[in-house]
Design a protein around this motif. Structure first.
Motif, PDB file in Angstrom:
ATOM      1  N   ASN A 134      -2.580  -3.170  -1.960  1.00  0.00           N
ATOM      2  CA  ASN A 134      -3.787  -3.038  -1.139  1.00  0.00           C
ATOM      3  C   ASN A 134      -4.118  -1.565  -0.925  1.00  0.00           C
ATOM      4  O   ASN A 134      -3.340  -0.670  -1.268  1.00  0.00           O
ATOM      5  CB  ASN A 134      -3.638  -3.803   0.180  1.00  0.00           C
ATOM      6  CG  ASN A 134      -2.572  -3.188   1.070  1.00  0.00           C
ATOM      7  OD1 ASN A 134      -2.350  -1.980   1.052  1.00  0.00           O
ATOM      8  ND2 ASN A 134      -1.900  -4.012   1.849  1.00  0.00           N
ATOM      9  N   GLY A 178      -4.278   0.404   1.632  1.00  0.00           N
ATOM     10  CA  GLY A 178      -3.372   1.196   2.455  1.00  0.00           C
ATOM     11  C   GLY A 178      -2.135   1.618   1.685  1.00  0.00           C
ATOM     12  O   GLY A 178      -1.704   2.769   1.754  1.00  0.00           O
ATOM     13  N   HIS A 179      -1.590   0.669   0.927  1.00  0.00           N
ATOM     14  CA  HIS A 179      -0.399   0.991   0.138  1.00  0.00           C
ATOM     15  C   HIS A 179      -0.687   2.002  -0.955  1.00  0.00           C
ATOM     16  O   HIS A 179       0.127   2.871  -1.251  1.00  0.00           O
ATOM     17  CB  HIS A 179       0.190  -0.286  -0.476  1.00  0.00           C
ATOM     18  CG  HIS A 179       1.116  -0.996   0.451  1.00  0.00           C
ATOM     19  ND1 HIS A 179       0.873  -2.267   0.897  1.00  0.00           N
ATOM     20  CD2 HIS A 179       2.250  -0.588   1.050  1.00  0.00           C
ATOM     21  CE1 HIS A 179       1.838  -2.633   1.724  1.00  0.00           C
ATOM     22  NE2 HIS A 179       2.689  -1.632   1.831  1.00  0.00           N
ATOM     23  N   ARG A 213      -0.732   5.377   0.676  1.00  0.00           N
ATOM     24  CA  ARG A 213       0.626   5.819   1.008  1.00  0.00           C
ATOM     25  C   ARG A 213       1.361   6.257  -0.246  1.00  0.00           C
ATOM     26  O   ARG A 213       2.114   7.225  -0.239  1.00  0.00           O
ATOM     27  CB  ARG A 213       1.393   4.682   1.685  1.00  0.00           C
ATOM     28  CG  ARG A 213       0.934   4.419   3.095  1.00  0.00           C
ATOM     29  CD  ARG A 213       1.687   3.271   3.691  1.00  0.00           C
ATOM     30  NE  ARG A 213       3.054   3.642   4.018  1.00  0.00           N
ATOM     31  CZ  ARG A 213       3.530   3.703   5.247  1.00  0.00           C
ATOM     32  NH1 ARG A 213       2.744   3.437   6.263  1.00  0.00           N
ATOM     33  NH2 ARG A 213       4.775   4.036   5.474  1.00  0.00           N
ATOM     34  N   THR A 257      -8.296   8.551   4.696  1.00  0.00           N
ATOM     35  CA  THR A 257      -8.349   7.198   5.266  1.00  0.00           C
ATOM     36  C   THR A 257      -9.667   6.490   4.991  1.00  0.00           C
ATOM     37  O   THR A 257      -9.908   5.409   5.521  1.00  0.00           O
ATOM     38  CB  THR A 257      -8.133   7.249   6.785  1.00  0.00           C
ATOM     39  OG1 THR A 257      -9.134   8.102   7.344  1.00  0.00           O
ATOM     40  CG2 THR A 257      -6.760   7.772   7.129  1.00  0.00           C
ATOM     41  N   LEU A 299     -10.238   2.435   4.608  1.00  0.00           N
ATOM     42  CA  LEU A 299      -9.073   1.651   5.016  1.00  0.00           C
ATOM     43  C   LEU A 299      -9.331   0.953   6.348  1.00  0.00           C
ATOM     44  O   LEU A 299     -10.147   1.406   7.149  1.00  0.00           O
ATOM     45  CB  LEU A 299      -7.850   2.563   5.156  1.00  0.00           C
ATOM     46  CG  LEU A 299      -7.418   3.306   3.892  1.00  0.00           C
ATOM     47  CD1 LEU A 299      -6.159   4.092   4.160  1.00  0.00           C
ATOM     48  CD2 LEU A 299      -7.215   2.326   2.753  1.00  0.00           C
ATOM     49  N   SER A 314      -4.080   0.263   8.803  1.00  0.00           N
ATOM     50  CA  SER A 314      -3.606   1.156   7.740  1.00  0.00           C
ATOM     51  C   SER A 314      -3.902   2.614   8.074  1.00  0.00           C
ATOM     52  O   SER A 314      -3.106   3.508   7.806  1.00  0.00           O
ATOM     53  CB  SER A 314      -4.289   0.835   6.419  1.00  0.00           C
ATOM     54  OG  SER A 314      -4.189  -0.509   6.113  1.00  0.00           O
ATOM     55  N   ARG A 315      -5.083   2.807   8.665  1.00  0.00           N
ATOM     56  CA  ARG A 315      -5.502   4.152   9.040  1.00  0.00           C
ATOM     57  C   ARG A 315      -4.497   4.758  10.024  1.00  0.00           C
ATOM     58  O   ARG A 315      -4.021   5.883   9.848  1.00  0.00           O
ATOM     59  CB  ARG A 315      -6.886   4.089   9.686  1.00  0.00           C
ATOM     60  CG  ARG A 315      -7.838   5.149   9.223  1.00  0.00           C
ATOM     61  CD  ARG A 315      -9.287   4.686   9.305  1.00  0.00           C
ATOM     62  NE  ARG A 315      -9.720   4.343  10.647  1.00  0.00           N
ATOM     63  CZ  ARG A 315     -10.021   5.241  11.586  1.00  0.00           C
ATOM     64  NH1 ARG A 315      -9.937   6.520  11.329  1.00  0.00           N
ATOM     65  NH2 ARG A 315     -10.392   4.855  12.790  1.00  0.00           N
ATOM     66  N   ILE A 342      -1.078   5.502   8.390  1.00  0.00           N
ATOM     67  CA  ILE A 342      -1.061   6.685   7.522  1.00  0.00           C
ATOM     68  C   ILE A 342      -1.160   7.959   8.340  1.00  0.00           C
ATOM     69  O   ILE A 342      -0.461   8.946   8.084  1.00  0.00           O
ATOM     70  CB  ILE A 342      -2.198   6.578   6.483  1.00  0.00           C
ATOM     71  CG1 ILE A 342      -1.796   5.547   5.436  1.00  0.00           C
ATOM     72  CG2 ILE A 342      -2.467   7.916   5.829  1.00  0.00           C
ATOM     73  CD1 ILE A 342      -2.830   5.295   4.389  1.00  0.00           C
TER      74      ILE A 342
END
Lengths: 265, 247
Positions: free
Chosen positions: B136, B138-139, B142, B162, B165, B169-170, B173
């Motif tokens: 996804n 977010g991943h 990262r 960001t 996202l 997730s934001r 991170i």
């Protein structure tokens, strides 16, 4: 040491992407095959060819256009791989590449080489299918064609790289087709020999003679019959040097390549 | 020594001045937020910091190395997370990491070891063989951050990392990168979202190519929210330009 590690990684990445995108491979093969099977078959009757070097006997039109279609693969691929750098899809990976701690000319050269490698694989597949179709060439021809195709591929890739750094209007592929690929392809010896062109118009023949793509096609044509066309090789090398130097100049950070493409903000 | 130091940086696109005499520094181990609306000059600044352009005026020092004089040494000390995605979606997570490592001259077992460590740290060790497409947003981000650290840089630059996202997730991170700064990395984080900035972060306020303010977020906002302080400071500038009176 770091230089070769980066080169190997860039080539490896391109090869993996090539293997992964079978659709792209098939699409790139379909184009020259349609020309070979359909266009050439239809044209065969209309066009009479006389015996000119490197041919030693009468040849069919299909046989005549095989080198030109190899050139077509290189041309499309060179434009596509270089111009994809400026499209959004590849913009990020280009930035990633250019921030590697290596000289920029080396990074661009690696990229160019990787694109050429993919072109060579496609040419090999095309020649294999043509051989199955009955257009067989001498073994020495296949061997000698390799460096000829590589040199031509580098030259056309460098042209794409140069265009990607300079020309703002060519932001979609249709523009490139109309203003670069078609004129280069049709104003060359890919589809008709230049003496035939001269019958129509000497001026057009002169234009074709100036076109580096003509020399790329002739270099490939002679190589496929185990001969070296030194004039063509020289022309292609000169064009490679010219386009390469212009591309490097275009990617000079002091000139801010990408800023003219709306990347500023 | 400062992680990142910028002095008197100016840049123009033809007649348009995109950056005007920008100077700031990010000490070692600090998180520095570069805050500015769209069009403030953040992207231009990032292009200059990553040597994609070079500026005719001004100086950029990365961990003590002059970027224009020794670009390769400076770039080797810098990790960058670009705004555009830079992952090959059809290649595996590990292959993406190894490609980047090789661009920085790391290969073989050393590269494999560092990639595994970076993925382990993200809890993604078992996903190394998956293609990036399966991750996804977010991943993926990262992973790009982890990748930017493989060559152990001293400075980490992130350009609106960001964007696109979801809130969770934001936040994850943002926290993750704050933790990286606490471990000694100098971080420059460009954003237009004030909720990503913590009170003791250094904050640079960029507006129309000019640094309007630089201080800790707490000092900038005082008793307002950072959002209000941001609007007050940039709104003031808009009026100054619009009214033409104060400049």
């Amino acid at each position: 040491m770091n230089w070769t590690i980066a080169l190997a990684a860039i080539l490896h990445r391109e090869a993996l992407r090539f293997v992964g995108q079978r659709g792209r491979f098939v699409a790139a093969l379909v184009r020259p095959l349609v020309w070979l099977f359909v266009f050439a078959a239809g044209f065969r009757a209309a066009l009479g060819l006389s015996i000119t070097p490197p041919y030693q006997t009468y040849i069919t039109y299909e046989t005549y256009i095989v080198p030109g279609l190899c050139g077509m693969i290189l041309l499309f691929n060179g434009m596509q791989s270089s111009l994809s750098l400026v499209y959004d899809r590849e913009m990020g990976s280009m930035r990633l590449l250019l921030t590697a701690p290596l000289p920029r000319w080396w990074l661009l050269f690696c990229k160019l080489l990787a694109g050429t490698l993919v072109s060579l694989l496609q040419c090999a597949a095309f020649l294999a299918i043509a051989a199955l179709w009955g257009i067989r060439l001498p073994l020495s021809g296949y061997l000698l064609a390799l460096p000829a195709l590589a040199l031509s591929g580098l030259m056309l890739g460098a042209l794409g790289l140069m265009l990607s750094s300079f020309i703002r209007q060519l932001e979609n592929f249709a523009g490139v087709m109309n203003f670069v690929i078609f004129p280069m392809f049709f104003l060359s010896s890919a589809l008709y020999p230049l003496w035939k062109m001269a019958e129509a118009s000497p001026r057009l023949r002169d234009l074709c003679n100036l076109n580096p793509f003509t020399h790329a096609v002739e270099l490939i044509r002679f190589a496929l019959y185990g001969q070296v066309n030194l004039t063509a090789a020289l022309w292609v090398s000169l064009a490679l040097a010219g386009f390469g130097a212009a591309a490097l100049w275009g990617y000079d950070p002091a000139r801010g390549v990408q800023n003219r493409k709306g990347q500023g903000g | 020594m400062n992680g990142l130091e910028v002095r008197g940086l100016s840049y123009r696109y033809g007649p348009r001045q995109a950056l005007k005499e920008v100077s700031f520094s990010v000490p070692k181990g600090r998180f520095c937020a570069l805050l500015g609306p769209n069009g403030a000059g953040k992207s231009t600044l990032f292009n200059l910091l990553t040597a994609l352009f070079t500026a005719p005026e001004g100086q950029i020092m990365v961990a003590g190395v002059n970027l224009s004089q020794e670009p390769r040494r400076a770039l080797a000390r810098m990790g960058v997370v670009f705004q555009q995605p830079t992952l090959d979606l059809d290649l595996t997570v590990r292959r993406n990491m190894l490609y980047f490592a090789a661009l920085h001259g790391i290969s073989g077992s050393e590269a494999a070891r560092r990639c595994d460590a970076a993925l382990e740290q993200l809890g993604m060790g078992e996903r190394a063989a998956e293609t990036v497409r399966a991750l996804n947003g977010g991943h993926r981000r990262r992973m790009e951050i982890a990748r930017a650290l493989i060559h152990r840089p001293e400075v980490l630059l992130l350009d609106e990392p960001t964007v696109g996202l979801d809130a969770a997730s934001r936040a994850a991170i943002t926290d993750h990168v704050h933790a990286l700064a606490d471990q000694g990395l100098s971080v420059l984080w460009a954003t237009h979202l004030t909720d990503e900035v913590q009170d003791n972060d250094l904050t640079l306020l960029l507006h129309k190519g000019v640094l309007l303010a630089q201080d800790t977020a707490a000092n900038l906002r005082q008793d307002q929210s950072l959002q209000d302080a941001f609007l007050r400071l940039t709104g003031g500038a808009v009026q100054e330009h619009g009214g033409g009176g104060l400049r």
